[in-house]
Design a protein around this motif. Structure first.
Motif, PDB file in Angstrom:
ATOM      1  N   LEU A 283       1.234  -1.142  -0.022  1.00  0.00           N
ATOM      2  CA  LEU A 283       0.305   0.416   0.179  1.00  0.00           C
ATOM      3  C   LEU A 283       1.344   1.038   0.124  1.00  0.00           C
ATOM      4  N   PRO A 284       0.403   2.136  -0.603  1.00  0.00           N
ATOM      5  CA  PRO A 284       1.348   3.625  -0.896  1.00  0.00           C
ATOM      6  C   PRO A 284       1.914   4.013   0.876  1.00  0.00           C
ATOM      7  N   GLY A 285       2.818   4.166   1.111  1.00  0.00           N
ATOM      8  CA  GLY A 285       2.974   4.574   2.497  1.00  0.00           C
ATOM      9  C   GLY A 285       3.778   3.384   3.107  1.00  0.00           C
ATOM     10  N   LYS A 286       3.506   2.320   2.707  1.00  0.00           N
ATOM     11  CA  LYS A 286       3.895   1.307   3.456  1.00  0.00           C
ATOM     12  C   LYS A 286       4.873   0.223   3.011  1.00  0.00           C
ATOM     13  N   MET A 287       5.514  -0.676   3.536  1.00  0.00           N
ATOM     14  CA  MET A 287       6.532  -0.995   2.909  1.00  0.00           C
ATOM     15  C   MET A 287       6.693  -1.326   1.610  1.00  0.00           C
ATOM     16  N   THR A 288       7.600  -1.288   0.297  1.00  0.00           N
ATOM     17  CA  THR A 288       7.810  -1.857  -0.923  1.00  0.00           C
ATOM     18  C   THR A 288       7.735  -2.904  -1.040  1.00  0.00           C
ATOM     19  N   PHE A 289       7.060  -3.176  -2.651  1.00  0.00           N
ATOM     20  CA  PHE A 289       7.954  -4.906  -2.778  1.00  0.00           C
ATOM     21  C   PHE A 289       8.908  -5.259  -2.314  1.00  0.00           C
ATOM     22  N   GLU A 290      10.355  -4.415  -3.145  1.00  0.00           N
ATOM     23  CA  GLU A 290      11.517  -5.125  -2.819  1.00  0.00           C
ATOM     24  C   GLU A 290      12.221  -4.862  -1.837  1.00  0.00           C
TER      25      GLU A 290
END
Length: 654
Positions: free
Chosen positions: A165-172
Motif C-alpha cells: 500500500l502507498p506509504g507502507k513497505m515496498t515490494f522490493e
C-alpha cells in the motif's frame, strides 16, 4: 438478452446487504488492472466482474493449452489454442456487457506499463510465478503512482495474501531481490509469499517443486480462494471500508489444513526467520537436477506407463528387489532378486518372493488401464535368489481398467495409531472378496483379541531389538530427518515421537551403543510401546492371510501369496483404511518350522520360540500352518510421510 436490455443494478442486486446501493454504484465506476489472465488472473477478472466492477485493464500474451485445465477459469476444450486474454474478456462481457475493458495483448512491457496503470484504482497481480522481472517493475510503478497493489498466491489448497500500500513497505523492501541470482530470486519470492508454510505439510510429491526448472504444482481450489481474498481486499480499498493488512503482514488461509494465520515479518526477507528459510531453501530447492522433476502426465508409451505404475509395488523396507529390462515394444523382463544374504527378515527369500508376487499383480492391474493384458510368458527359477519373469503385453480392446489399479500409488504403510471403530460387515466382505481363490483371512477384532495380539507383538519386538542381525538391518533402512525416501523408510514415517527418534538415531550408529542401551537402559521399551503395543490396540482389526489349501512352501506359492496380499492391501486403501504389516512373527515362525538358524543371540532365539508358541495358541491349526501374512488395519487419514520409489530410469537396465 441484449446489451441494451442489461440492467446493472438488477444483475448485481444480490450484493446489496453486504454493500449499500451507493457502494454498488461506486464499484461500477472503479477501474482494476490485472496483469495475467491465467490461473489466478482469470479468476480475479471473473470474480470482480460478478462483484460489479465496471472497468478493467487486462493483459496476457499466451494461449490456452490442455495443461491449463486443472486451474484456469477460461481453459476448456473449446478454448484450446485461443487467446487467454480474448477468452477472459468474453467471459467478463458475458457477465457485464457494459464493462469497459482495455486490453494489452502483448503482455506488460517496460514500454506499456505506464499506460496499463494509468487511471486504475487497484492493481492485482496475476502474473506467472516466475515472471519476476516484470512483476518487480509493476509493483515499483504502482507504488510510485500511489496505487494499492495486491498479490494473492495459490499455494497448495490455500491462499497467501500480501498487500503493498502507498506509504507502507515496498515490494522490493519486503522480498529483497536486488543482488540475488535469478534462481535465488525465485526462492526469495517463494519464502516471502508464505511465511507460515501451511501448504508444505501435505506436499506428497516433493520433486514436483523445482525452482531451477520453473515448475510447480497447482490446484483450482487455491486459485478460487485467491480470487475471493484478492477481490475482498480490492473491495475494501476501492470503497475505503475496513482495515487492509499491509506488508510485512501476510494473510494466509489453507483449506486443507483448516488453518488461518496472519504472519508478521518485520524487514521482510531480512527477518532472521525468513533468512533461515532462504538458507535452507538454497540447499534443498536450488540444487535439484532437471531429471528430478516429476512427470505430470502418463507416458504415451504403454509399456513405460505400466512399469512406472509397477514400481509402486510393496517390498520389505522399500528394498525394491527388482529391475526391469525392455525387450520389445510390448515386452520386458523382470530381473528379480532377494535380500537373504544381508537381511535377517528374508533368510529364506519368503519376503522377497511375496514382493515379486505383489509386483506381478501390480503390473497386471496397471496394464488394464491402458487396454492390455499382461501375460507371464516364461519364469526362470534356476537361481532361486534371482528369478526372472518374462512379460508380454497383449492389446485387448474390450478390457476395462480394474478399479483397484487407481489405488496403486496411494497404497502405503500407516505405522501410527489408527481409529478403532469396528469393521462393518460390508467392509469385511469387500476385503475378503478381494482375495483370489486359495486364500482366506482370519480376523482379530474384539478388544480382548486386539490385546492378545498387542502382547504378542510387544514380545516379538524384543527378538528384533536385541539381536545383532536385527541391528544390521535397522541401522541401514532408516532415512533420518526425511519425510519421503526413495529407497528406505523416512524417519517421519516411523511412528515414534521426536525424543524416541533421537535416541534411536544415536543408538543405531554403532552396535555397542545399541546393545548397551537394550541391555542396561531399557532401550527396547519406548519403541516397543509406541510401534507395537499402542498401535496394536489402536486399530480396527488385526488379520492373518493364509492359504486355504496347501502349505506355502515353494517359491511359486509365495509369489501367489504376494499377489493376494496386494489385492487385499489395495482394497483396504480403497476403503480408506490405514494398513500396517506385522510380518516378523510369520517370518520367524517359518524359520523355526524349517530349522533355520537366524540369530547368534540365544536369548533372541528363545524369545522367538516363546512368541511362536503364543501365536500357535491364538490361531486355528490350519491358519497357523498356512499363514503367509499378518497385519492390522484401521480408520486413518493418508500418512503425511511415506516411502516413495526410485525413478523408473534407475530401475531400468540395458
Amino acid at each position: 438478452m441484449t446489451q441494451a436490455s442489461f440492467d446493472y443494478f438488477n444483475a448485481f442486486s444480490r450484493n446489496i446487504g453486504w454493500l449499500t446501493l451507493a457502494e454498488q454504484a461506486l464499484l461500477a465506476t472503479k477501474k482494476v488492472a490485472i496483469a495475467g489472465c491465467g490461473g489466478v488472473g482469470g479468476a480475479h477478472a471473473v470474480t470482480l466482474a460478478r462483484l460489479g466492477v465496471g472497468r478493467f485493464h487486462l493483459s496476457d500474451f499466451d494461449n490456452f493449452e490442455i495443461e491449463n485445465f486443472n486451474r484456469q477459469a477460461g481453459a476448456k476444450i473449446s478454448t484450446v489454442g485461443e487467446s487467454k486474454l480474448d477468452t477472459v474478456v468474453k467471459m467478463v462481457l458475458d457477465i457485464n456487457p457494459n464493462a469497459e475493458i482495455t486490453t494489452f495483448a502483448q503482455g506488460i512491457t517496460e514500454h506499456n506499463i505506464d499506460d496499463f496503470l494509468a487511471g486504475v484504482d487497484v492493481y492485482i497481480d496475476g502474473l506467472d510465478f516466475f515472471a519476476l522481472k516484470i512483476r518487480s517493475l509493476m509493483f515499483k510503478k504502482a507504488y510510485e503512482a500511489q496505487i494499492p497493489a495486491i498479490t494473492a498466491a495459490p499455494l497448495g489448497m490455500g491462499v497467501s495474501n500480501l498487500n503493498f500500500l502507498p506509504g507502507k513497505m515496498t515490494f522490493e523492501q519486503y522480498f529483497q531481490f536486488e543482488g540475488a541470482s535469478e534462481n535465488e530470486q525465485y526462492l526469495r519470492f517463494f519464502v516471502g509469499l508464505s511465511p507460515a508454510r501451511l501448504h508444505s505439510a501435505y506436499l506428497v510429491v516433493p520433486e514436483s517443486i523445482n525452482l531451477p526448472e520453473r515448475k510447480g504444482p497447482s490446484t483450482i481450489m487455491a486459485c478460487e480462494l485467491c480470487a475471493g481474498v484478492a477481490a475482498t481486499q480490492a473491495l475494501k480499498l476501492m470503497l475505503n471500508r475496513g482495515k487492509v493488512l499491509a506488508a510485512p503482514r501476510c494473510l494466509q488461509f489453507d483449506a486443507y489444513r483448516n488453518k488461518y494465520v496472519v504472519s508478521w515479518r518485520p524487514f521482510g526477507n531480512a527477518n532472521p526467520i525468513n533468512k533461515l528459510a532462504i538458507y535452507l531453501g538454497k540447499k534443498h530447492l536450488l540444487n535439484q537436477a532437471p531429471q528430478a522433476v516429476a512427470k505430470t502426465a502418463p507416458e504415451a508409451d504403454p509399456l513405460l506407463y505400466v512399469l512406472d505404475k509397477a514400481r509402486w509395488a510393496p517390498s520389505g523396507d522399500n528394498a525394491q528387489c527388482w529391475r526391469f529390462k525392455r525387450t520389445g515394444d510390448l515386452s520386458f523382463t523382470i530381473l528379480g532378486s532377494d535380500t537373504r544374504d544381508h537381511v535377517v527378515y528374508d533368510l529364506n527369500g519368503f519376503a522377497s518372493n511375496m514382493a515379486h508376487g505383489a509386483l506381478l499383480e501390480t503390473i497386471r492391474l496397471a496394464a488394464t488401464e491402458r487396454g492390455f493384458i499382461a501375460n507371464i510368458d516364461t519364469t526362470d527359477r534356476t537361481d532361486p535368489e534371482h528369478p526372472v519373469y518374462k512379460i508380454q503385453l497383449h492389446a485387448e480392446p474390450d478390457i476395462k481398467a480394474e478399479p483397484l489399479a487407481a489405488y496403486i500409488e496411494s497404497r502405503t504403510v500407516q505405522r501410527k495409531p489408527m481409529g478403532t471403530r469396528a469393521l462393518s460387515k460390508a467392509e469385511k466382505q469387500q476385503l475378503e472378496a478381494s482375495l483370489p481363490n486359495g486364500y482366506k483371512v482370519h480376523w482379530f477384532e474384539t478388544i480382548a483379541e486386539r490385546w492378545q495380539i498387542a502382547k504378542l507383538l510387544y514380545g516379538n519386538a524384543y527378538t528384533r531389538l536385541i539381536m545383532k542381525e536385527g541391528y544390521d538391518v535397522h541401522s541401514q533402512i532408516i532415512d533420518w530427518n526425511k519425510k519421503f525416501s526413495e529407497d528406505k523408510i523416512p524417519e517421519q514415517a516411523l511412528g515414534v515421537d521426536v525424543m524416541t527418534a533421537k535416541v534411536m538415531k544415536w543408538s543405531l550408529k554403532s552396535w555397542p551403543r545399541f546393545e548397551f542401551l537394550a541391555k542396561y537402559m531399557g532401550g527396547t521399551i519406548a519403541p516397543r510401546l509406541q510401534l507395537d503395543l499402542m498401535t496394536s490396540l489402536r486399530c480396527s482389526a488385526h488379520f492373518v492371510l493364509y492359504a486355504s489349501d496347501e502349505v506355502p512352501l515353494t517359491l511359486e506359492h509365495q509369489v501367489e501369496a504376494g499377489k493376494a496380499l496386494q489385492r487385499f492391501w489395495l482394497t483396504a486403501t480403497k476403503l480408506h483404511f490405514g494398513f500396517q504389516p506385522e510380518q516378523t512373527p510369520v517370518l520367524f515362525s517359518t524359520y523355526l518350522r524349517d530349522g533355520l538358524d537366524f540369530s547368534t543371540n540365544d536369548k533372541a532365539n528363545e524369545n522367538a520360540r516363546k512368541m511362536d508358541m503364543k501365536l500357535r495358541q491364538l490361531l486355528p491349526e490350519k491358519v497357523f500352518k498356512n499363514k503367509v501374512f499378518m497385519g492390522r488395519i484401521g480408520r486413518s487419514e493418508h500418512p503425511e510421510s511415506r516411502s516413495i520409489r526410485l525413478p523408473l530410469e534407475q530401475l531400468m537396465v540395458d
